[in-house]
Design a protein around this motif. Structure first.
Motif, PDB file in Angstrom:
ATOM      1  N   PRO A  99       7.689  -7.343  -1.536  1.00 37.98           N
ATOM      2  CA  PRO A  99       7.082  -8.732  -1.393  1.00 37.98           C
ATOM      3  C   PRO A  99       7.667  -9.773  -2.198  1.00 37.98           C
ATOM      4  O   PRO A  99       7.550 -11.127  -1.642  1.00 37.98           O
ATOM      5  N   ALA A 100       8.318  -9.719  -3.069  1.00 33.09           N
ATOM      6  CA  ALA A 100       8.849 -10.781  -3.802  1.00 33.09           C
ATOM      7  C   ALA A 100      10.001 -11.530  -3.140  1.00 33.09           C
ATOM      8  O   ALA A 100      10.415 -12.743  -3.172  1.00 33.09           O
ATOM      9  N   HIS A 101      10.775 -10.615  -1.962  1.00 38.83           N
ATOM     10  CA  HIS A 101      11.755 -11.091  -1.214  1.00 38.83           C
ATOM     11  C   HIS A 101      11.074 -11.637   0.053  1.00 38.83           C
ATOM     12  O   HIS A 101      11.727 -12.112   0.957  1.00 38.83           O
ATOM     13  N   GLY A 102       9.528 -11.610   0.152  1.00 41.46           N
ATOM     14  CA  GLY A 102       9.052 -12.169   1.385  1.00 41.46           C
ATOM     15  C   GLY A 102       9.033 -11.115   2.524  1.00 41.46           C
ATOM     16  O   GLY A 102       8.886 -11.407   3.722  1.00 41.46           O
ATOM     17  N   LEU A 103       9.091  -9.776   2.128  1.00 41.11           N
ATOM     18  CA  LEU A 103       9.137  -8.843   3.066  1.00 41.11           C
ATOM     19  C   LEU A 103       7.648  -8.317   3.376  1.00 41.11           C
ATOM     20  O   LEU A 103       6.900  -8.383   2.217  1.00 41.11           O
ATOM     21  N   PRO A 104       7.245  -7.601   4.236  1.00 42.31           N
ATOM     22  CA  PRO A 104       6.142  -6.950   4.573  1.00 42.31           C
ATOM     23  C   PRO A 104       5.580  -6.037   3.412  1.00 42.31           C
ATOM     24  O   PRO A 104       6.214  -4.904   3.546  1.00 42.31           O
ATOM     25  N   ALA A 105       4.699  -6.186   2.514  1.00 39.62           N
ATOM     26  CA  ALA A 105       4.526  -5.036   1.355  1.00 39.62           C
ATOM     27  C   ALA A 105       3.859  -3.833   2.444  1.00 39.62           C
ATOM     28  O   ALA A 105       4.102  -2.678   2.106  1.00 39.62           O
ATOM     29  N   SER A 106       2.849  -3.875   3.518  1.00 37.74           N
ATOM     30  CA  SER A 106       2.628  -2.778   4.105  1.00 37.74           C
ATOM     31  C   SER A 106       3.375  -2.064   5.000  1.00 37.74           C
ATOM     32  O   SER A 106       3.334  -0.960   5.077  1.00 37.74           O
ATOM     33  N   ARG A 107       4.412  -2.783   5.289  1.00 35.24           N
ATOM     34  CA  ARG A 107       5.738  -1.929   5.986  1.00 35.24           C
ATOM     35  C   ARG A 107       6.495  -1.126   5.028  1.00 35.24           C
ATOM     36  O   ARG A 107       7.021  -0.092   5.153  1.00 35.24           O
ATOM     37  N   TYR A 108       6.667  -1.728   3.759  1.00 33.47           N
ATOM     38  CA  TYR A 108       7.333  -0.880   2.908  1.00 33.47           C
ATOM     39  C   TYR A 108       6.653  -0.716   1.612  1.00 33.47           C
ATOM     40  O   TYR A 108       6.535  -1.187   0.324  1.00 33.47           O
ATOM     41  N   ASP A 109       6.190   0.535   1.609  1.00 33.99           N
ATOM     42  CA  ASP A 109       4.900   1.068   0.667  1.00 33.99           C
ATOM     43  C   ASP A 109       5.746   2.218  -0.278  1.00 33.99           C
ATOM     44  O   ASP A 109       5.899   3.294   0.234  1.00 33.99           O
ATOM     45  N   PRO A 110       5.911   1.935  -1.465  1.00 35.59           N
ATOM     46  CA  PRO A 110       6.601   2.923  -2.372  1.00 35.59           C
ATOM     47  C   PRO A 110       5.764   4.082  -2.530  1.00 35.59           C
ATOM     48  O   PRO A 110       6.486   5.329  -2.790  1.00 35.59           O
ATOM     49  N   ASP A 111       4.486   3.935  -2.318  1.00 38.61           N
ATOM     50  CA  ASP A 111       3.511   5.220  -2.577  1.00 38.61           C
ATOM     51  C   ASP A 111       3.808   6.070  -1.381  1.00 38.61           C
ATOM     52  O   ASP A 111       3.678   7.330  -1.518  1.00 38.61           O
ATOM     53  N   VAL A 112       4.032   5.755  -0.249  1.00 41.52           N
ATOM     54  CA  VAL A 112       4.095   6.412   0.860  1.00 41.52           C
ATOM     55  C   VAL A 112       5.561   7.156   0.649  1.00 41.52           C
ATOM     56  O   VAL A 112       5.418   8.557   1.089  1.00 41.52           O
ATOM     57  N   VAL A 113       6.694   6.754   0.139  1.00 41.60           N
ATOM     58  CA  VAL A 113       7.748   7.524   0.197  1.00 41.60           C
ATOM     59  C   VAL A 113       7.454   8.390  -1.298  1.00 41.60           C
ATOM     60  O   VAL A 113       8.092   9.668  -1.001  1.00 41.60           O
ATOM     61  N   ARG A 114       6.780   8.109  -2.162  1.00 40.93           N
ATOM     62  CA  ARG A 114       6.554   9.107  -3.432  1.00 40.93           C
ATOM     63  C   ARG A 114       5.755  10.300  -2.723  1.00 40.93           C
ATOM     64  O   ARG A 114       6.213  11.442  -2.993  1.00 40.93           O
ATOM     65  N   ALA A 115       4.726   9.885  -1.616  1.00 40.45           N
ATOM     66  CA  ALA A 115       3.990  10.908  -1.209  1.00 40.45           C
ATOM     67  C   ALA A 115       4.960  11.907  -0.416  1.00 40.45           C
ATOM     68  O   ALA A 115       4.751  13.232  -0.083  1.00 40.45           O
ATOM     69  N   LEU A 116       5.660  11.336   0.579  1.00 42.37           N
ATOM     70  CA  LEU A 116       6.625  12.246   1.339  1.00 42.37           C
ATOM     71  C   LEU A 116       7.577  12.914   0.534  1.00 42.37           C
ATOM     72  O   LEU A 116       7.622  14.116   0.914  1.00 42.37           O
ATOM     73  N   LEU A 117       8.061  12.538  -0.403  1.00 42.50           N
ATOM     74  CA  LEU A 117       8.909  13.394  -1.372  1.00 42.50           C
ATOM     75  C   LEU A 117       8.051  14.563  -2.043  1.00 42.50           C
ATOM     76  O   LEU A 117       8.492  15.592  -2.198  1.00 42.50           O
ATOM     77  N   THR A 118       6.916  13.908  -2.442  1.00 48.45           N
ATOM     78  CA  THR A 118       6.128  15.090  -3.097  1.00 48.45           C
ATOM     79  C   THR A 118       5.692  16.092  -2.297  1.00 48.45           C
ATOM     80  O   THR A 118       5.648  17.450  -2.790  1.00 48.45           O
ATOM     81  N   ASN A 119       5.222  15.701  -1.099  1.00 48.11           N
ATOM     82  CA  ASN A 119       4.348  16.830  -0.155  1.00 48.11           C
ATOM     83  C   ASN A 119       5.391  17.620   0.764  1.00 48.11           C
ATOM     84  O   ASN A 119       4.909  18.559   1.128  1.00 48.11           O
ATOM     85  N   ALA A 120       6.595  17.333   0.715  1.00 45.04           N
ATOM     86  CA  ALA A 120       7.654  18.323   1.308  1.00 45.04           C
ATOM     87  C   ALA A 120       8.131  19.223   0.752  1.00 45.04           C
ATOM     88  O   ALA A 120       8.996  19.144  -0.055  1.00 45.04           O
TER      89      ALA A 120
END
Length: 550
Positions: A99-120
């Protein structure tokens, strides 16, 4: 906009789909070379794949880039295992800063990546997550490096071709390099982008702290006192133009701050707050922040473009044209741009200037000839007498021999030309960077237009206030006496083409927010309404003025 495969949002629902995919029998994609037994044929040799590699191969086969990347690695991952911890950490950190770069926060959510790594948990789930993380990384890298939007789809008159890096090279570079360093280098490294980024973060902090404060509701000048002076002082202090003070008097220091502010918004620096200055001071911080976010997106569109050690930078809404040498402006002049009508607005693009014409003829564009001049000629064959009527062979036609009334815009067989001279519509010099839009820079006899604040008067070309000096600046690179060289040819009265020995890139840009070398953010009105439409498109993509990413 980008294709759905590029801009897909990795939501929690998508992550769940990926993690449960192992329960669904998958078709064996031919692109992987996999057989039902879980083996891959490479020549005559049979190699048994692990469940992880099998899943990577199948999932990657859906995308040519990912398939090529993982095939070259024998389907080994870049996100799994202890050796990839630094890579994962760097990516999650970069996503948090999106978001600091003006990118969509909803499109790039670090929590989704963490969940993906954790749950696989199973090798197969980890293989599927591996490929989706790489897909996610490529979408993020593309947005950060080259912009969220396709400019031409938002504004058709933005003719700028965005240069994208090869996604396969991006993946390889990330996998083989320093993860954090590589991610930092994806964003534009231009001084302008870095200054805009710092300004955006400072403005966001200020917005979170309450913004610029109360608006100023009265015209003010030096000597005034009272609460409105305090409001003015507080806003200019919040904007960074004045040191903190509790004085209620409009003194010399406040007047100097007003002048600095007026320069930053393109107004006459008279130190008086009223009219346009009052309106500009009261623009909300949220609106200014949106302008900065749009400017950052525009800078990303030009990220991979070679601007040139020497280039010409025309900021349409700043109404200026500048010669830039090694990052420093060495000459600047006022400009006039196309009028606001849709068919007269100046487009945005980059090209290369290769020559100038001294004492030019003006070959009237067909649209102007048939739409503006032919109706007059139909009424009076001697109308617009300063223009010659030219046949298809380039010969001047005697007007008395033409029955103009028999022609319409479609059938008119002639063109029109204005010979060289001091009253020529192009003035006495034009600067050519041949392009399909027939746009160029030129002199003009209508010098009074440069006294206007908003200078949208042309049919699309850029008129220059100081064209002779502009020519001198360009010729200085190849002539010992550029002034004498130019003047001799001008005095001849003959139409003369002068080639530039080293062609110069020309960039026609549209920046309602831009910075100076000392970091001051300048703002200009959105003359064509383009940045408003770009912001709407960014907002629709999920970009927001918010505290995330700080």
């Amino acid at each position: 906009m980008k294709s759905p495969s590029v801009i897909r949002t990795l939501s929690a629902a998508l992550a769940a789909t990926i993690l449960t995919a192992a329960a669904v029998p998958e078709a064996r994609a031919q692109a992987t070379g996999l057989q039902a037994s879980g083996t891959q044929m490479i020549g005559a040799e049979t190699i048994r794949l692990t469940a992880f590699r099998q899943a990577v191969a199948e999932r990657a086969a859906r995308d040519e880039t990912l398939a090529a990347f993982y095939r070259a690695r024998d389907f080994e991952g870049i996100w799994s295992g202890e050796e990839a911890a630094e890579r994962r950490s760097a990516f999650v950190t970069a996503l948090a800063m999106a978001p600091a770069h003006g990118l969509p926060a909803s499109r790039y959510d670090p929590d989704v990546v963490r969940a993906l790594l954790t749950n696989a948990r199973t090798p197969r789930e980890q293989g599927q997550a591996e490929v989706e993380l790489s897909r996610y990384f490529l979408a993020f890298a593309r947005d950060l490096q080259s912009g969220v939007l396709d400019p031409g789809e938002v504004i058709p008159l933005i003719k700028r071709e965005v240069l994208y890096m090869d996604p396969l090279e991006v993946l390889k570079g990330f996998a083989d390099g320093n993860p954090m360093g590589y991610l930092r280098a994806l964003a534009p490294t231009s001084p302008e982008y870095q200054r805009l980024l710092r300004a955006r973060m400072e403005m966001q902090r200020q917005l979170n702290a309450g913004g610029y404060g109360p608006t100023v509701s009265a015209s003010l000048e030096r000597g005034a006192t009272g609460e409105q002076v305090v409001a003015l002082r507080d806003r200019l202090t919040a904007m960074g133009f004045l040191a903190p003070s509790v004085s209620m008097e409009f003194d010399a220091a406040l007047e100097a701050a007003v002048r600095r502010f007026q320069v930053s918004v393109g107004l006459t620096a008279d130190g008086v707050v009223g009219g346009a200055t009052l309106d500009a001071i009261n623009v909300p911080l949220e609106e200014r922040l949106r302008m900065v976010l749009v400017a950052m997106e525009r800078e990303r569109w030009m990220n991979n473009l070679e601007r040139g050690q020497r280039h010409i930078w025309v900021n349409l809404v700043d109404y200026t044209a500048a010669v830039v040498d090694e990052g420093h402006v060495t000459f600047r002049t006022k400009s006039v741009i196309g009028a606001g009508d849709a068919d007269r607005q100046t487009p945005e693009f980059s090209d290369v200037m290769d020559h100038m014409v001294i004492n030019p003829s003006w070959y009237v564009p067909r649209s102007i000839t048939v739409n503006e001049y032919l109706p007059s000629l139909r009424r009076n064959r001697n109308a617009v007498s300063h223009l010659q009527v030219i046949d298809r062979n380039g010969r001047v036609v005697n007007r008395n021999s033409v029955n103009f009334s028999q022609y319409n815009a479609r059938t008119f067989p002639y063109s029109m030309r204005q010979p060289p001279g001091s009253s020529n519509a192009l003035g006495q010099v034009k600067f050519m960077f041949p392009n399909r839009y027939n746009i160029y820079l030129h002199d003009t006899p209508s010098q009074h237009l440069f006294s206007e604040t908003v200078r949208t008067f042309s049919h699309g070309c850029i008129r220059l206030d100081d064209p002779y000096e502009f020519a001198h600046a360009l010729l200085a690179a190849q002539e010992d006496d550029p002034v004498g060289f130019f003047q001799t040819r001008l005095d001849s009265g003959n139409e003369t083409r002068v080639n530039l020995e080293t062609p110069v890139p020309v960039h026609l840009v549209y920046r309602t927010a831009f910075t100076t070398a000392d970091g001051v953010v300048n703002f200009r009105p959105d003359a064509y309404g383009r940045d408003g439409r770009i912001w709407d498109a960014l907002a629709a993509a999920g970009v927001a003025v918010g505290a995330a990413g700080l």
